[in-house]
Design a protein around this motif. Structure first.
Motif, PDB file in Angstrom:
ATOM      1  N   CYS A  23       1.007  -0.960   0.135  1.00 40.33           N
ATOM      2  CA  CYS A  23      -0.494  -0.302  -0.330  1.00 40.33           C
ATOM      3  C   CYS A  23       0.825   0.816  -0.541  1.00 40.33           C
ATOM      4  CB  CYS A  23      -0.559   0.054   1.035  1.00 40.33           C
ATOM      5  SG  CYS A  23      -2.236  -1.403   0.665  1.00 40.33           S
ATOM      6  N   GLU A  24       1.629   1.283  -0.933  1.00 38.82           N
ATOM      7  CA  GLU A  24       3.092   2.245  -0.223  1.00 38.82           C
ATOM      8  C   GLU A  24       2.048   3.320  -1.429  1.00 38.82           C
ATOM      9  OE1 GLU A  24       6.875   0.490  -0.445  1.00 38.82           O
ATOM     10  OE2 GLU A  24       7.114   0.419   1.261  1.00 38.82           O
ATOM     11  N   SER A  25       1.392   2.273  -2.731  1.00 42.23           N
ATOM     12  CA  SER A  25       1.013   3.005  -3.945  1.00 42.23           C
ATOM     13  C   SER A  25      -0.082   2.828  -4.051  1.00 42.23           C
ATOM     14  CB  SER A  25       2.616   2.966  -5.010  1.00 42.23           C
ATOM     15  OG  SER A  25       1.771   1.397  -5.392  1.00 42.23           O
ATOM     16  N   SER A  26      -0.642   3.586  -5.262  1.00 44.70           N
ATOM     17  CA  SER A  26      -1.937   2.987  -5.578  1.00 44.70           C
ATOM     18  C   SER A  26      -2.079   1.493  -6.375  1.00 44.70           C
ATOM     19  CB  SER A  26      -2.789   3.527  -6.814  1.00 44.70           C
ATOM     20  OG  SER A  26      -2.092   3.644  -7.513  1.00 44.70           O
ATOM     21  N   ALA A  83      -1.090   9.879 -19.603  1.00 38.97           N
ATOM     22  CA  ALA A  83      -2.246  10.305 -20.368  1.00 38.97           C
ATOM     23  C   ALA A  83      -3.813   9.638 -20.213  1.00 38.97           C
ATOM     24  CB  ALA A  83      -2.074  11.080 -22.061  1.00 38.97           C
ATOM     25  N   HIS A  84      -3.153   8.773 -20.851  1.00 35.40           N
ATOM     26  CA  HIS A  84      -4.218   7.260 -20.571  1.00 35.40           C
ATOM     27  C   HIS A  84      -4.829   6.630 -19.320  1.00 35.40           C
ATOM     28  CE1 HIS A  84      -6.542   4.503 -22.072  1.00 35.40           C
ATOM     29  NE2 HIS A  84      -6.177   3.308 -21.696  1.00 35.40           N
ATOM     30  N   HIS A  85      -3.232   6.389 -18.648  1.00 33.95           N
ATOM     31  CA  HIS A  85      -3.904   6.207 -17.032  1.00 33.95           C
ATOM     32  C   HIS A  85      -3.760   7.329 -15.939  1.00 33.95           C
ATOM     33  CE1 HIS A  85      -3.616   2.485 -18.913  1.00 33.95           C
ATOM     34  NE2 HIS A  85      -1.960   2.100 -19.558  1.00 33.95           N
ATOM     35  N   GLN A  86      -4.132   8.451 -16.369  1.00 41.11           N
ATOM     36  CA  GLN A  86      -3.836   9.039 -15.227  1.00 41.11           C
ATOM     37  C   GLN A  86      -3.085   9.635 -13.983  1.00 41.11           C
ATOM     38  OE1 GLN A  86      -8.015  10.168 -15.412  1.00 41.11           O
ATOM     39  NE2 GLN A  86      -8.084  10.849 -17.438  1.00 41.11           N
ATOM     40  N   LEU A  87      -1.751   9.120 -14.192  1.00 48.80           N
ATOM     41  CA  LEU A  87      -1.080   8.999 -13.077  1.00 48.80           C
ATOM     42  C   LEU A  87      -0.402  10.452 -12.855  1.00 48.80           C
ATOM     43  CD1 LEU A  87       1.089   4.786 -13.400  1.00 48.80           C
ATOM     44  CD2 LEU A  87      -1.294   6.117 -12.525  1.00 48.80           C
ATOM     45  N   SER A  88      -0.151  10.454 -11.649  1.00 47.53           N
ATOM     46  CA  SER A  88       0.465  12.259 -11.290  1.00 47.53           C
ATOM     47  C   SER A  88       2.164  11.051 -11.549  1.00 47.53           C
ATOM     48  CB  SER A  88       0.313  12.274  -9.159  1.00 47.53           C
ATOM     49  OG  SER A  88       1.630  10.263  -9.142  1.00 47.53           O
ATOM     50  N   MET A  89       2.660  12.336 -11.025  1.00 48.21           N
ATOM     51  CA  MET A  89       4.032  12.130 -11.590  1.00 48.21           C
ATOM     52  C   MET A  89       5.056  11.835 -10.990  1.00 48.21           C
ATOM     53  SD  MET A  89       4.812  14.177 -14.084  1.00 48.21           S
ATOM     54  CE  MET A  89       3.635  15.411 -14.806  1.00 48.21           C
ATOM     55  N   LYS A  90       4.812  11.464  -9.402  1.00 49.39           N
ATOM     56  CA  LYS A  90       5.279  10.644  -8.459  1.00 49.39           C
ATOM     57  C   LYS A  90       5.248   9.152  -8.810  1.00 49.39           C
ATOM     58  CE  LYS A  90       5.345   9.196  -3.517  1.00 49.39           C
ATOM     59  NZ  LYS A  90       6.313   8.551  -3.686  1.00 49.39           N
ATOM     60  N   GLU A  91       3.651   8.738  -9.065  1.00 49.97           N
ATOM     61  CA  GLU A  91       3.124   6.873  -9.350  1.00 49.97           C
ATOM     62  C   GLU A  91       4.463   7.226 -10.346  1.00 49.97           C
ATOM     63  OE1 GLU A  91      -1.264   7.114  -7.801  1.00 49.97           O
ATOM     64  OE2 GLU A  91      -0.962   8.272 -10.135  1.00 49.97           O
ATOM     65  N   ILE A  92       4.406   7.503 -11.410  1.00 46.91           N
ATOM     66  CA  ILE A  92       5.127   7.630 -12.803  1.00 46.91           C
ATOM     67  C   ILE A  92       6.401   7.538 -12.132  1.00 46.91           C
ATOM     68  CG2 ILE A  92       6.125   8.216 -15.055  1.00 46.91           C
ATOM     69  CD1 ILE A  92       3.129   9.818 -15.299  1.00 46.91           C
ATOM     70  N   ALA A  93       6.709   7.785 -11.562  1.00 48.29           N
ATOM     71  CA  ALA A  93       8.388   7.565 -11.269  1.00 48.29           C
ATOM     72  C   ALA A  93       8.633   6.574 -11.379  1.00 48.29           C
ATOM     73  CB  ALA A  93       8.830   8.966 -10.624  1.00 48.29           C
ATOM     74  N   ASP A  94       7.641   6.122  -9.674  1.00 45.79           N
ATOM     75  CA  ASP A  94       7.708   4.352  -8.959  1.00 45.79           C
ATOM     76  C   ASP A  94       6.994   3.300  -9.693  1.00 45.79           C
ATOM     77  OD1 ASP A  94       7.775   5.938  -6.042  1.00 45.79           O
ATOM     78  OD2 ASP A  94       5.629   5.631  -5.862  1.00 45.79           O
ATOM     79  N   VAL A  95       6.485   3.927 -11.484  1.00 48.99           N
ATOM     80  CA  VAL A  95       6.221   2.714 -11.658  1.00 48.99           C
ATOM     81  C   VAL A  95       8.187   2.443 -12.748  1.00 48.99           C
ATOM     82  CG1 VAL A  95       4.977   2.343 -13.825  1.00 48.99           C
ATOM     83  CG2 VAL A  95       3.511   2.551 -12.057  1.00 48.99           C
TER      84      VAL A  95
END
Length: 191
Positions: free
Chosen positions: A68-71, A146-158
């Motif tokens: 649960c550290e991310s969505s 754009a498509h998955h609408q992740l935040s900058m932090k979430e994208i960085a995590d992925v």
């Protein structure tokens, strides 16, 4: 806007919890996102199908490790990215890719399923075509944003990079899309 399905109960999983029911809910909620992300990287339906299946097998086996550290969506897309990169590096892929050139003509002659027809129509969309022409590192950041609408932090995590790198790649991706669009709009008429 795709809203995050409430999977708060993943925090409280115990051995008595029905993992199959949770997996079914995850597949229903995020199956298309996982498949689309795998397809956006590989640009091959069959590989996206295989990767999606492998992602959910891995999720099933590791369901209790979700911290649960991310969505949940970010967690699944990170697994998808890692599985896709592993898949692309595998010896099996290198062997199959050699055969792809020979099989392409046979595939064109074969009747396509409804799913393939829908995806073919999607790829006809001019913007989708432009995105798919981008190098992977720009394509995936643009799709996650754009498509998955992740935040900058979430994208960085992925992606396993810094937020600054995400912002830079997103800027370059948008610039490349603009240049590709301009060349399509003005290129053929001037020649």
């Amino acid at each position: 806007m795709d809203s995050e399905v409430n999977f708060d109960y993943l925090k409280y999983l115990s051995d008595s919890t029905d993992k199959k029911a949770i997996l079914h809910e995850l597949m229903t909620a995020y199956g298309k996102d996982v498949w689309n992300y795998a397809y956006s990287i590989t640009r091959k339906w069959d590989q996206a199908d295989d990767i999606t299946q492998e992602v959910f097998i891995k999720v099933y086996r590791n369901l209790y490790t979700f911290r649960c550290e991310s969505s949940v969506k970010t967690w699944l897309l990170a697994i998808t990215r890692n599985m896709t990169l592993d898949y692309r590096k595998s010896a099996f892929l290198r062997k199959v890719t050699l055969v792809d050139a020979f099989a392409a003509r046979e595939e064109q002659a074969a009747a396509t399923s409804a799913e393939h027809e829908v995806m073919a129509r999607m790829t006809l969309n001019e913007m989708w075509d432009l995105v798919l022409k981008l190098p992977v590192k720009y394509r995936e950041v643009l799709i996650l944003f754009a498509h998955h609408q992740l935040s900058m932090k979430e994208i960085a995590d992925v992606l396993g990079v810094s937020e600054g790198t995400v912002k830079s790649r997103l800027f370059h991706a948008r610039s490349k899309i603009s240049r590709l669009k301009e060349s399509l709009d003005h290129g053929p008429d001037r020649q």
